[in-house]
Design a protein around this motif. Structure first.
Motif, mmCIF file in Angstrom:
data_model
loop_
_atom_site.group_PDB
_atom_site.id
_atom_site.type_symbol
_atom_site.label_atom_id
_atom_site.label_comp_id
_atom_site.label_asym_id
_atom_site.label_seq_id
_atom_site.Cartn_x
_atom_site.Cartn_y
_atom_site.Cartn_z
ATOM 1 N N SER A 143 -21.057 -3.454 31.444
ATOM 2 C CA SER A 143 -21.427 -4.277 30.282
ATOM 3 C C SER A 143 -22.717 -3.809 29.622
ATOM 4 N N TRP A 144 -23.554 -3.049 30.357
ATOM 5 C CA TRP A 144 -24.789 -2.545 29.760
ATOM 6 C C TRP A 144 -24.551 -1.329 28.866
ATOM 7 N N VAL A 145 -23.442 -0.632 29.053
ATOM 8 C CA VAL A 145 -23.203 0.606 28.294
ATOM 9 C C VAL A 145 -23.116 0.352 26.801
ATOM 10 N N PRO A 146 -22.298 -0.603 26.308
ATOM 11 C CA PRO A 146 -22.267 -0.838 24.852
ATOM 12 C C PRO A 146 -23.560 -1.429 24.303
ATOM 13 N N LEU A 147 -24.429 -1.903 25.168
ATOM 14 C CA LEU A 147 -25.708 -2.432 24.700
ATOM 15 C C LEU A 147 -26.772 -1.350 24.592
ATOM 16 N N ARG A 150 -26.177 5.188 22.653
ATOM 17 C CA ARG A 150 -26.721 5.709 21.385
ATOM 18 C C ARG A 150 -26.276 4.863 20.209
ATOM 19 N N ASN A 151 -25.044 4.443 20.219
ATOM 20 C CA ASN A 151 -24.519 3.597 19.143
ATOM 21 C C ASN A 151 -24.399 2.136 19.589
ATOM 22 N N GLY A 152 -25.148 1.772 20.614
ATOM 23 C CA GLY A 152 -25.070 0.428 21.152
ATOM 24 C C GLY A 152 -25.816 -0.589 20.314
ATOM 25 N N LEU A 153 -25.690 -1.829 20.730
ATOM 26 C CA LEU A 153 -26.275 -2.932 19.973
ATOM 27 C C LEU A 153 -27.796 -2.832 19.904
ATOM 28 N N VAL A 154 -28.445 -2.439 20.994
ATOM 29 C CA VAL A 154 -29.897 -2.370 21.008
ATOM 30 C C VAL A 154 -30.397 -1.306 20.042
ATOM 31 N N ASN A 155 -29.808 -0.114 20.087
ATOM 32 C CA ASN A 155 -30.240 0.954 19.172
ATOM 33 C C ASN A 155 -29.944 0.607 17.715
ATOM 34 N N LEU A 171 -32.629 4.796 26.954
ATOM 35 C CA LEU A 171 -32.140 3.470 27.301
ATOM 36 C C LEU A 171 -30.961 3.521 28.271
ATOM 37 N N LEU A 172 -30.152 4.579 28.187
ATOM 38 C CA LEU A 172 -28.963 4.679 29.021
ATOM 39 C C LEU A 172 -28.957 6.015 29.752
ATOM 40 N N PHE A 173 -28.339 6.022 30.938
ATOM 41 C CA PHE A 173 -28.259 7.209 31.787
ATOM 42 C C PHE A 173 -29.651 7.769 32.075
ATOM 43 N N SER A 174 -30.503 6.877 32.563
ATOM 44 C CA SER A 174 -31.897 7.238 32.835
ATOM 45 C C SER A 174 -32.409 6.374 33.974
ATOM 46 N N ASP A 175 -33.648 6.640 34.391
ATOM 47 C CA ASP A 175 -34.278 5.810 35.413
ATOM 48 C C ASP A 175 -34.387 4.360 34.944
ATOM 49 N N PHE A 176 -34.635 4.179 33.640
ATOM 50 C CA PHE A 176 -34.745 2.821 33.098
ATOM 51 C C PHE A 176 -33.448 2.049 33.266
ATOM 52 N N VAL A 252 -23.150 5.311 38.117
ATOM 53 C CA VAL A 252 -22.662 4.809 36.825
ATOM 54 C C VAL A 252 -23.783 4.760 35.795
ATOM 55 N N MET A 253 -24.898 4.122 36.140
ATOM 56 C CA MET A 253 -25.985 3.930 35.174
ATOM 57 C C MET A 253 -26.850 5.170 35.030
ATOM 58 N N GLY A 254 -26.787 6.080 35.976
ATOM 59 C CA GLY A 254 -27.548 7.320 35.860
ATOM 60 C C GLY A 254 -26.745 8.457 35.267
ATOM 61 N N GLY A 255 -25.492 8.192 34.903
ATOM 62 C CA GLY A 255 -24.668 9.241 34.309
ATOM 63 C C GLY A 255 -24.390 10.384 35.257
ATOM 64 N N GLN A 256 -24.340 10.104 36.562
ATOM 65 C CA GLN A 256 -24.119 11.132 37.592
ATOM 66 C C GLN A 256 -25.180 12.226 37.551
ATOM 67 N N GLN A 257 -26.367 11.905 37.028
ATOM 68 C CA GLN A 257 -27.433 12.900 36.902
ATOM 69 C C GLN A 257 -28.628 12.602 37.803
ATOM 70 N N ILE A 258 -28.653 11.429 38.435
ATOM 71 C CA ILE A 258 -29.787 11.025 39.265
ATOM 72 C C ILE A 258 -29.340 10.999 40.714
ATOM 73 N N ALA A 259 -30.120 11.647 41.567
ATOM 74 C CA ALA A 259 -29.748 11.765 42.977
ATOM 75 C C ALA A 259 -30.336 10.612 43.784
ATOM 76 N N SER A 260 -29.622 10.247 44.825
ATOM 77 C CA SER A 260 -30.104 9.283 45.812
ATOM 78 C C SER A 260 -29.456 9.635 47.139
ATOM 79 N N ILE A 261 -29.988 9.078 48.214
ATOM 80 C CA ILE A 261 -29.433 9.373 49.529
ATOM 81 C C ILE A 261 -28.002 8.852 49.633
ATOM 82 N N GLY A 262 -27.767 7.658 49.128
ATOM 83 C CA GLY A 262 -26.405 7.125 49.141
ATOM 84 C C GLY A 262 -25.443 7.984 48.359
ATOM 85 N N LYS A 263 -25.900 8.524 47.230
ATOM 86 C CA LYS A 263 -25.054 9.390 46.415
ATOM 87 C C LYS A 263 -24.746 10.692 47.146
ATOM 88 N N ILE A 264 -25.729 11.245 47.833
ATOM 89 C CA ILE A 264 -25.499 12.471 48.598
ATOM 90 C C ILE A 264 -24.460 12.234 49.692
#
Length: 305
Positions: A143-147, A150-155, A171-176, A252-264
């Motif tokens: 539900s956060w993705v359309p918000l 880049r073309n989301g409600l917040v932007n 705003l999306l696919f980041s640490d935030f 999901v929220m990191g766009g498969q670009q942020i590493a974590s131990i669980g992800k590894i």
């Protein structure tokens, strides 16, 4: 005619054999469930972590190769290895989410416990806090993705208000976005135990502090916070343990670009590298247990509950 009264039972007297046996029978079902679904799986993970493997099969045996592979390259102090960077990234999210959920959870619990006088309204507001849990974690994350996109409600809102000239990328696919999703998903785990601790505080203590001339902040810091310590510790354990092992939210929220131990661990499992994944899981479990041990040293949870 004299009568001799029976001596009172000694405080150190051992329980009757029948009662002791009955207590063991009552504890047996829980013990069996605990062993089947917790102890045995953990023992299997520990055992597999010492196995070898290749592209086709697992090779039962005893080797430290998996643990050595986890920390491969970490001997070079000038350049941080992948494992340490990944753990630091996981600890960063863990610390941020813990701090934010603690502040929000404490503020919401304080409002519900001390500013809402009606028990009915308290119950209603508390139920409203649980509404996000009526849907799955994945739906709440998506539900956060359309918000935030880049073309989301917040932007779109920011650009229409001429606050920005181009869509905000972070705003999306980041640490935030990962931190925001974590806080959204797990704040309730902090609210419930803190609220429970605050509801058990004797209100006469607050009146005594007020009669003694203590300010609102002094009462909060010297009375409410210490008496809410058990709830804070329990909520912290919930949030920290969940965030440390989470891989779906970061994926999901990191766009498969942020590493974590669980992800590894999840990636290694998908490539059928079960011994290596098991070694990572054992190391992660050891770190989480040390964190929990440190938190439980701050308060005797069993005594407080």
């Amino acid at each position: 005619m004299s009568s001799t009264a029976a001596p009172p039972p000694s405080a150190n007297a051992s329980p009757a054999p029948g009662r002791s046996l009955s207590a063991w029978w009552q504890a047996t079902p829980l013990t069996v469930v605990f062993a089947l679904f917790f102890l045995i799986p953990l023992a299997l993970i520990l055992m597999v972590s010492f196995w070898d493997f290749n592209e086709y099969e697992l090779l039962p045996g005893f080797t430290f190769k998996n643990y050595i592979s986890v920390f491969d390259g970490c001997s070079n102090m000038a350049d941080m290895c992948t494992t340490l960077r990944t753990y630091l990234s996981t600890f960063k999210f863990c610390l941020l989410v813990w701090l934010i959920t603690l502040v929000i959870g404490f503020a919401v619990s304080y409002f519900l416990a001390f500013h809402v006088r009606s028990s009915g309204v308290q119950t209603l507001l508390f139920v409203l806090c649980t509404i996000p849990f009526w849907t799955s974690n994945v739906i709440r994350m998506i539900s956060w993705v359309p918000l935030l996109g880049r073309n989301g409600l917040v932007n779109q809102t920011l650009m229409e208000m001429h606050l920005v000239d181009a869509p905000v990328e972070w705003l999306l696919f980041s640490d935030f976005s990962v931190t925001l999703a974590f806080v959204h998903l797990y704040t309730m785990f902090m609210i419930v135990p803190i609220f429970n601790s605050m509801m058990r505080i004797d209100r006469s203590l607050l009146e005594a502090a007020n009669d003694s001339g203590a300010s609102g902040w002094q009462t909060l810091w010297n009375v409410i916070v210490p008496l809410s310590r058990t709830g804070i510790i329990i909520g912290s354990i919930f949030v920290i343990t969940i965030v440390m092992g989470d891989f779906v939210t970061i994926g999901v929220m990191g766009g498969q670009q942020i590493a974590s131990i669980g992800k590894i661990i999840q990636v290694q499992t998908s490539y059928l590298q079960f011994p290596l994944a098991a070694a990572n899981a054992v190391i992660l479990l050891a770190i989480v247990l040390m964190i929990i041990y440190g938190l439980t040293r701050l308060v005797d949870i069993r005594k407080e509950l």
